[in-house]
Each structure stands twice: as structure tokens, then as C-alpha cells.
Motif scaffolding. Structure first.
Motif, PDB file in Angstrom:
ATOM      1  N   ARG A 273      12.567  -7.959 -26.919  1.00 50.24           N
ATOM      2  CA  ARG A 273      13.598  -6.916 -26.825  1.00 50.24           C
ATOM      3  C   ARG A 273      12.888  -5.584 -27.080  1.00 50.24           C
ATOM      4  NH1 ARG A 273      17.042  -7.598 -32.481  1.00 50.24           N
ATOM      5  NH2 ARG A 273      15.249  -7.589 -33.868  1.00 50.24           N
ATOM      6  N   ALA A 274      13.660  -4.522 -27.321  1.00 51.69           N
ATOM      7  CA  ALA A 274      13.032  -3.210 -27.538  1.00 51.69           C
ATOM      8  C   ALA A 274      12.008  -3.308 -28.678  1.00 51.69           C
ATOM      9  CB  ALA A 274      14.091  -2.183 -27.880  1.00 51.69           C
ATOM     10  N   THR A 275      10.850  -2.716 -28.438  1.00 56.42           N
ATOM     11  CA  THR A 275       9.730  -2.808 -29.384  1.00 56.42           C
ATOM     12  C   THR A 275       9.146  -1.406 -29.577  1.00 56.42           C
ATOM     13  OG1 THR A 275       9.298  -5.003 -28.474  1.00 56.42           O
ATOM     14  CG2 THR A 275       7.550  -4.059 -29.812  1.00 56.42           C
ATOM     15  N   GLN A 276       8.619  -1.164 -30.790  1.00 58.76           N
ATOM     16  CA  GLN A 276       8.134   0.197 -31.114  1.00 58.76           C
ATOM     17  C   GLN A 276       6.763   0.455 -30.492  1.00 58.76           C
ATOM     18  OE1 GLN A 276       8.202  -0.026 -35.399  1.00 58.76           O
ATOM     19  NE2 GLN A 276      10.305  -0.730 -35.343  1.00 58.76           N
ATOM     20  N   THR A 277       6.753   0.814 -29.209  1.00 62.61           N
ATOM     21  CA  THR A 277       5.488   1.171 -28.550  1.00 62.61           C
ATOM     22  C   THR A 277       5.728   2.407 -27.697  1.00 62.61           C
ATOM     23  OG1 THR A 277       5.794   0.036 -26.446  1.00 62.61           O
ATOM     24  CG2 THR A 277       4.974  -1.309 -28.269  1.00 62.61           C
ATOM     25  N   SER A 278       4.619   2.928 -27.145  1.00 60.83           N
ATOM     26  CA  SER A 278       4.759   4.184 -26.401  1.00 60.83           C
ATOM     27  C   SER A 278       5.343   3.999 -25.001  1.00 60.83           C
ATOM     28  CB  SER A 278       3.419   4.915 -26.339  1.00 60.83           C
ATOM     29  OG  SER A 278       2.451   4.057 -25.826  1.00 60.83           O
ATOM     30  N   ILE A 279       5.662   2.764 -24.603  1.00 61.06           N
ATOM     31  CA  ILE A 279       6.370   2.617 -23.314  1.00 61.06           C
ATOM     32  C   ILE A 279       7.761   3.250 -23.445  1.00 61.06           C
ATOM     33  CG2 ILE A 279       7.592   0.396 -23.606  1.00 61.06           C
ATOM     34  CD1 ILE A 279       6.595  -0.447 -20.841  1.00 61.06           C
ATOM     35  N   ASN A 280       8.271   3.298 -24.681  1.00 67.16           N
ATOM     36  CA  ASN A 280       9.593   3.890 -24.923  1.00 67.16           C
ATOM     37  C   ASN A 280       9.450   5.371 -25.244  1.00 67.16           C
ATOM     38  OD1 ASN A 280      11.332   1.496 -24.729  1.00 67.16           O
ATOM     39  ND2 ASN A 280      10.157   0.776 -26.487  1.00 67.16           N
ATOM     40  N   SER A 281      10.112   6.196 -24.457  1.00 63.80           N
ATOM     41  CA  SER A 281      10.102   7.633 -24.723  1.00 63.80           C
ATOM     42  C   SER A 281      10.897   7.904 -26.001  1.00 63.80           C
ATOM     43  CB  SER A 281      10.772   8.358 -23.559  1.00 63.80           C
ATOM     44  OG  SER A 281      12.109   7.892 -23.442  1.00 63.80           O
ATOM     45  N   ALA A 282      10.786   9.141 -26.492  1.00 67.41           N
ATOM     46  CA  ALA A 282      11.577   9.536 -27.668  1.00 67.41           C
ATOM     47  C   ALA A 282      13.065   9.368 -27.364  1.00 67.41           C
ATOM     48  CB  ALA A 282      11.255  10.973 -28.026  1.00 67.41           C
ATOM     49  N   GLN A 283      13.455   9.672 -26.114  1.00 65.09           N
ATOM     50  CA  GLN A 283      14.871   9.532 -25.737  1.00 65.09           C
ATOM     51  C   GLN A 283      15.310   8.083 -25.778  1.00 65.09           C
ATOM     52  OE1 GLN A 283      12.607  11.337 -24.245  1.00 65.09           O
ATOM     53  NE2 GLN A 283      13.445  12.999 -23.016  1.00 65.09           N
ATOM     54  N   ALA A 284      14.416   7.174 -25.342  1.00 66.40           N
ATOM     55  CA  ALA A 284      14.763   5.747 -25.343  1.00 66.40           C
ATOM     56  C   ALA A 284      14.959   5.263 -26.779  1.00 66.40           C
ATOM     57  CB  ALA A 284      13.675   4.931 -24.649  1.00 66.40           C
ATOM     58  N   THR A 285      14.095   5.752 -27.675  1.00 67.56           N
ATOM     59  CA  THR A 285      14.222   5.362 -29.087  1.00 67.56           C
ATOM     60  C   THR A 285      15.535   5.914 -29.658  1.00 67.56           C
ATOM     61  OG1 THR A 285      11.840   5.300 -29.271  1.00 67.56           O
ATOM     62  CG2 THR A 285      13.043   5.477 -31.339  1.00 67.56           C
ATOM     63  N   SER A 286      15.858   7.171 -29.301  1.00 73.31           N
ATOM     64  CA  SER A 286      17.128   7.755 -29.780  1.00 73.31           C
ATOM     65  C   SER A 286      18.314   6.979 -29.220  1.00 73.31           C
ATOM     66  CB  SER A 286      17.252   9.220 -29.345  1.00 73.31           C
ATOM     67  OG  SER A 286      16.180   9.941 -29.833  1.00 73.31           O
ATOM     68  N   MET A 287      18.216   6.574 -27.950  1.00 69.06           N
ATOM     69  CA  MET A 287      19.315   5.798 -27.352  1.00 69.06           C
ATOM     70  C   MET A 287      19.503   4.484 -28.113  1.00 69.06           C
ATOM     71  SD  MET A 287      19.632   3.918 -23.670  1.00 69.06           S
ATOM     72  CE  MET A 287      18.578   2.580 -24.259  1.00 69.06           C
ATOM     73  N   ASN A 288      18.391   3.811 -28.403  1.00 69.17           N
ATOM     74  CA  ASN A 288      18.490   2.541 -29.132  1.00 69.17           C
ATOM     75  C   ASN A 288      19.133   2.753 -30.505  1.00 69.17           C
ATOM     76  OD1 ASN A 288      17.540   0.498 -27.357  1.00 69.17           O
ATOM     77  ND2 ASN A 288      15.482   1.342 -27.540  1.00 69.17           N
ATOM     78  N   GLN A 289      18.754   3.865 -31.159  1.00 72.30           N
ATOM     79  CA  GLN A 289      19.367   4.154 -32.473  1.00 72.30           C
ATOM     80  C   GLN A 289      20.865   4.397 -32.310  1.00 72.30           C
ATOM     81  OE1 GLN A 289      16.878   7.398 -33.693  1.00 72.30           O
ATOM     82  NE2 GLN A 289      15.420   6.066 -34.747  1.00 72.30           N
ATOM     83  N   ALA A 290      21.226   5.181 -31.295  1.00 69.20           N
ATOM     84  CA  ALA A 290      22.645   5.506 -31.088  1.00 69.20           C
ATOM     85  C   ALA A 290      23.459   4.256 -30.745  1.00 69.20           C
ATOM     86  CB  ALA A 290      22.773   6.547 -29.969  1.00 69.20           C
ATOM     87  N   LEU A 291      22.851   3.319 -30.045  1.00 68.00           N
ATOM     88  CA  LEU A 291      23.564   2.093 -29.651  1.00 68.00           C
ATOM     89  C   LEU A 291      23.479   1.000 -30.731  1.00 68.00           C
ATOM     90  CD1 LEU A 291      22.428   1.739 -25.911  1.00 68.00           C
ATOM     91  CD2 LEU A 291      24.624   2.590 -26.747  1.00 68.00           C
ATOM     92  N   GLY A 292      22.689   1.273 -31.771  1.00 65.81           N
ATOM     93  CA  GLY A 292      22.530   0.270 -32.835  1.00 65.81           C
ATOM     94  C   GLY A 292      21.620  -0.878 -32.420  1.00 65.81           C
ATOM     95  N   ASN A 293      20.731  -0.639 -31.442  1.00 67.85           N
ATOM     96  CA  ASN A 293      19.797  -1.690 -31.010  1.00 67.85           C
ATOM     97  C   ASN A 293      18.552  -1.672 -31.899  1.00 67.85           C
ATOM     98  OD1 ASN A 293      21.510  -2.151 -28.862  1.00 67.85           O
ATOM     99  ND2 ASN A 293      20.304  -0.977 -27.392  1.00 67.85           N
TER     100      ASN A 293
END
Ligand SMILES: NC(=O)c1ccc[n+]([C@@H]2O[C@H](COP(=O)([O-])OP(=O)(O)OC[C@H]3O[C@@H](n4cnc5c(N)ncnc54)[C@H](OP(=O)(O)O)[C@@H]3O)[C@@H](O)[C@H]2O)c1
Length: 269
Positions: free
Chosen positions: A182-202
């Protein structure tokens, strides 16, 4: 029979990335001899310096034929026994505003490269008593997620292709694994993707947790491994009752669209 890691010679693609580096560390500590590949020479050089054991680094852009052939020749020389197709890229944002070339680059890197590399390496792998191919997919290889359409297309394709080969090579010494983080803390995820995951509770896993799960899958000779709860439950629900997931994701759509702007939309905003 348990896998003898110390007898494995493994080609790991995407070794210069977050999950690749963590996989390299875990496998090297188990005695696997690694062929590490990626495009970033300096990251690969730093990684090999900290790994226990003897390993080989080969810098290659796998979308380039000559580079792919260079990697295949090395695998032949080293009698490779394991292939981990881990290299990958993403492209997020609305489908209609995907930048020119994005369709080709995502499908080529995430799907055509693993298919081509696997086809070239199977004759070598079949000589090993216990050969493994791991294809690194994603939760998004089972759940179509808005604003990730090209990535989903590539990972759905990877999953179907892996399953077909799993069944084609059943009963042989070549075992296929489909591994879906599932979502993993790497640089494939932009800052926006990380913020989206936080906002969605993922939740987002660490690369080292993901690598540990991959090793456990190899130990147990599991054909498929999906990571994370509730993600792996949603994968099952989406398979059986997709309209339930349609409804749940529709509620998340405004949040997804708020964060997942394409590069072009970012420039305009
Ligand atoms: N992180 C997540 O949230 C997540 C979730 C599910 C699945 N995954 C999957 O996990 C795998 C690893 O991703 P990651 O999170 O570790 O991403 P990452 O840190 O961005 O690493 C991606 C790796 O792929 C390599 N790569 C990309 N294009 C390449 C090309 N044309 N030729 C050769 N190598 C290429 C990169 O090489 P360079 O750095 O040298 O360019 C890098 O080593 C991917 O398949 C991804 O889809 C990731």
C-alpha cells in the motif's frame, strides 16, 4: 522446502529507490548475492558500500534496449536465480491533463520493462533448482483509484500478467510472486500525495516494513501478498462487490481532486 537465500543470485531493479534499497538491505543480510540496478549511479554506489557480502552494481535505464541487454548479459554471466521487478514510476492527476509522453513512460516502465526483462531471463532462471520472480505491484493494481489512472492501468496489467505466468509455470522450478504494497514512505509519492493520504486517513508504511513482508512472502513461498489493513480487505471487497467501493471512493473524490493535480494543473494554479 525453505528457500536457501545464500544460494540465490538476485537481480533487483529499482535498487536506488526507497523500497528497493530496503529490499537490498534485507536480502544482503540473509546472504543473497545481489545485482543492483537503477539509473542513479551515486545512490547505487552508496548502497553497495553499506551492504554485507559481495554484490554487483549496474547502472541502466531499463526503457533503453542497450541498457536492458547489458543487464541481461550480466545476469547470464552471474547465473541469476531470482528477479525482483521493482522499478516503477507514477503519474498522478486527472487523466485528461496527463502530460505528453506520460502514457508511454508509465506503461513502459511499470509493465513493458518487467515483461521484456522476464522474457529474457526465464531461460537462465529455469536452470536454477529454486528460481523466483517477484513482481512489485500495488494496492492500485486491484483498486482503480481516481487521478491515478495510468498507474492503475500499469499495475492491473502487471497483476494479470503475473497470474497468467504463475499458472503457466505451475509445477516447475520457477515460482512467481505478486507483491502489492500500500502507500509507502518513498519519493515516488509527491508531497501532495502524502498530504492526500493524511487527509484521507490512509496509513503509509516504511520501506523496511515492506521489505520485511517481501522476505516473509519468499520464505513462505506465497504466490500473492497484499499489504496493510484495511487496504487488503478493500481489495477483496472491490473484487466481489465493486459498487460498494465505488460509493466509498465517490465520497473521497473532492479530497483526491484537491491534492492530485497533474503537473500541468499545478503550473496553472
Ligand atoms: N511507495 C509507494 O507508495 C508504493 C506503493 C505501492 C507500490 N509501490 C511500487 O514499489 C516499487 C518501488 O517504488 P518506490 O516507492 O521505492 O519508488 P522510488 O523510491 O521512486 O524508486 C523507484 C525506482 O525505480 C527506478 N526506475 C524508475 N524508472 C526506471 C527506469 N526507466 N530504468 C531503471 N530504473 C528505473 C528508480 O531508479 P532511479 O532512482 O535511479 O531513477 C528507482 O530506483 C514501484 O514499482 C512502485 O510502483 C510503491
Amino acid at each position: 522446502m525453505a528457500i536457501a537465500f545464500e544460494k540465490q543470485v538476485c537481480l533487483l531493479t529499482g535498487a536506488s529507490g526507497g523500497i528497493g534499497e530496503a529490499i537490498a538491505k534485507q536480502l544482503a543480510s540473509l546472504g543473497v548475492s545481489l545485482i543492483l540496478t537503477g539509473r542513479n549511479t551515486s545512490k547505487l554506489g552508496k548502497l553497495v558500500e553499506v551492504l554485507p557480502g559481495q554484490h554487483t552494481v549496474v547502472c541502466a535505464d531499463l526503457t533503453q534496449t542497450d541498457d536492458m541487454e547489458k543487464v541481461v548479459a550480466l545476469c547470464r554471466d552471474k547465473s541469476v536465480t531470482m528477479l525482483i521487478n521493482n522499478a516503477g514510476i507514477t503519474e498522478t492527476g486527472s487523466f485528461i491533463s496527463a502530460p505528453q509522453g506520460a502514457v508511454d513512460s508509465v506503461i513502459e516502465t511499470n509493465l513493458i520493462v518487467p515483461i521484456t526483462l522476464t522474457q529474457k531471463l526465464i531461460p537462465i532462471l529455469l536452470r536454477a533448482p529454486d528460481a523466483r520472480i517477484v513482481n512489485v505491484g500495488s494496492t492500485f493494481g486491484s483498486i482503480g483509484f481516481a487521478c491515478h489512472s495510468l498507474y492503475c492501468a500499469s499495475k492491473f496489467g502487471l497483476r494479470g500478467w503475473t497470474e497468467s505466468l504463475m499458472r503457466e509455470y505451475a509445477g516447475t522450478n520457477l515460482h512467481f510472486h505478486y507483491f502489492a504494497p500500500r502507500a509507502t514512505q518513498t519519493s515516488i509519492n509527491s508531497a501532495q500525495a502524502t498530504s492526500m493520504n493524511q487527509a484521507l486517513g490512509n496509513a503509509m508504511d516504511t520501506p523496511s516494513d515492506v521489505a520485511q513482508a517481501l522476505v516473509d512472502m519468499l520464505y513462505k513461498k506465497q504466490s500473492r501478498r497484499f499489504l496493510g489493513f484495511p487496504e487488503k480487505l478493500f481489495v477483496k471487497i472491490n473484487g466481489a462487490f465493486p459498487s460498494l467501493v465505488d460509493a466509498a471512493l465517490k465520497k473521497q473524490l473532492p479530497t483526491i481532486k484537491r491534492y492530485m493535480k497533474s503537473r500541468q494543473e499545478e503550473k496553472l494554479s
